[in-house]
Write a protein that holds these residues in place. Sequence first.
Motif, PDB file in Angstrom:
ATOM      1  N   SER A  72    -128.868  55.964 -24.535  1.00 14.41           N
ATOM      2  CA  SER A  72    -129.171  55.594 -23.578  1.00 14.41           C
ATOM      3  C   SER A  72    -128.574  53.939 -23.202  1.00 14.41           C
ATOM      4  O   SER A  72    -128.960  53.088 -22.719  1.00 14.41           O
ATOM      5  N   PHE A  73    -127.271  53.199 -24.796  1.00 16.47           N
ATOM      6  CA  PHE A  73    -127.386  51.837 -24.973  1.00 16.47           C
ATOM      7  C   PHE A  73    -125.873  51.546 -25.221  1.00 16.47           C
ATOM      8  O   PHE A  73    -125.697  52.887 -26.308  1.00 16.47           O
ATOM      9  N   ASP A  74    -125.981  51.183 -24.897  1.00 14.11           N
ATOM     10  CA  ASP A  74    -123.643  50.959 -25.347  1.00 14.11           C
ATOM     11  C   ASP A  74    -123.667  50.018 -26.270  1.00 14.11           C
ATOM     12  O   ASP A  74    -122.644  50.214 -27.314  1.00 14.11           O
ATOM     13  N   LEU A  99    -127.728  55.655 -28.948  1.00 10.94           N
ATOM     14  CA  LEU A  99    -126.352  54.612 -28.833  1.00 10.94           C
ATOM     15  C   LEU A  99    -125.615  56.298 -27.837  1.00 10.94           C
ATOM     16  O   LEU A  99    -125.278  57.228 -28.135  1.00 10.94           O
ATOM     17  N   ARG A 100    -124.661  55.406 -27.354  1.00  9.63           N
ATOM     18  CA  ARG A 100    -123.976  56.228 -26.070  1.00  9.63           C
ATOM     19  C   ARG A 100    -122.588  56.259 -27.344  1.00  9.63           C
ATOM     20  O   ARG A 100    -121.900  55.487 -28.160  1.00  9.63           O
ATOM     21  N   ALA A 148    -123.401  57.321 -43.868  1.00 13.14           N
ATOM     22  CA  ALA A 148    -124.290  59.049 -44.191  1.00 13.14           C
ATOM     23  C   ALA A 148    -124.161  59.625 -42.597  1.00 13.14           C
ATOM     24  O   ALA A 148    -125.063  60.502 -42.525  1.00 13.14           O
ATOM     25  N   LEU A 149    -124.619  59.054 -41.642  1.00  6.40           N
ATOM     26  CA  LEU A 149    -124.580  58.892 -40.080  1.00  6.40           C
ATOM     27  C   LEU A 149    -123.532  59.647 -39.588  1.00  6.40           C
ATOM     28  O   LEU A 149    -122.390  59.336 -39.820  1.00  6.40           O
ATOM     29  N   PRO A 150    -123.087  61.099 -38.549  1.00  2.00           N
ATOM     30  CA  PRO A 150    -122.072  61.841 -38.229  1.00  2.00           C
ATOM     31  C   PRO A 150    -121.950  61.073 -37.224  1.00  2.00           C
ATOM     32  O   PRO A 150    -122.499  59.994 -36.887  1.00  2.00           O
ATOM     33  N   ALA A 151    -120.578  61.013 -36.585  1.00  2.00           N
ATOM     34  CA  ALA A 151    -120.038  60.537 -36.041  1.00  2.00           C
ATOM     35  C   ALA A 151    -119.863  59.378 -35.356  1.00  2.00           C
ATOM     36  O   ALA A 151    -120.491  59.191 -34.354  1.00  2.00           O
ATOM     37  N   ILE A 171    -119.150  52.496 -34.605  1.00  2.00           N
ATOM     38  CA  ILE A 171    -118.754  52.240 -33.398  1.00  2.00           C
ATOM     39  C   ILE A 171    -119.614  54.610 -33.719  1.00  2.00           C
ATOM     40  O   ILE A 171    -118.912  54.916 -34.613  1.00  2.00           O
ATOM     41  N   LYS A 172    -119.706  54.289 -32.451  1.00  2.00           N
ATOM     42  CA  LYS A 172    -120.261  55.910 -32.624  1.00  2.00           C
ATOM     43  C   LYS A 172    -118.991  57.135 -31.389  1.00  2.00           C
ATOM     44  O   LYS A 172    -118.720  56.120 -30.389  1.00  2.00           O
TER      45      LYS A 172
END
Length: 173
Positions: A72-74, A99-100, A148-151, A171-172
Amino acid sequence: SRGVADGNSSSSGSNDNSENDTSSSGGSSSSSGERTGDITYHTAADAGARNTSLPVRLVQADAARLPFPDSSFDTVLDTFSLCVLDKPKAALTEMWRVLRPDGRLLLLEHSRSDNAFLGAYQAATRSLVAPLSKGCDWSQDVPAMVGALPALHISRQQRHLAGMVVDIIAIKH
């Protein structure tokens, strides 16, 4: 468009700082005229009053269960709250979820110092510090939780106050 901003940045991601630029004045004033040093403090109501073309919706929600669709969010911004949340990893996972792709996660947080002696001190004193600081667990390893968060790629990480405060831009992908 601009959101609530300090003299150096805008929360909406715009680089237009002309209205809030304090570089020539050496400081700034709050909406009440009070001198505040390098930062101008604004309430959300102040931002809405100045930026009538910017739709603002304030939502109170559980950080571990945000009421927004995926991507939903940039930009997601969090300052000094992970240390007081019951489930900081769940909150970070929710920030990542909303997060987009190519979106930015901006964090300014208390974190376990990268100085081994200070980090050990933080761990040893966290149960004493928490009741004096709204429950803050200042010994969490925030960079490790983010890593630890993916991508999600940490593009910038800086430590302050002997490593006890960390600011992160991730950055995602």
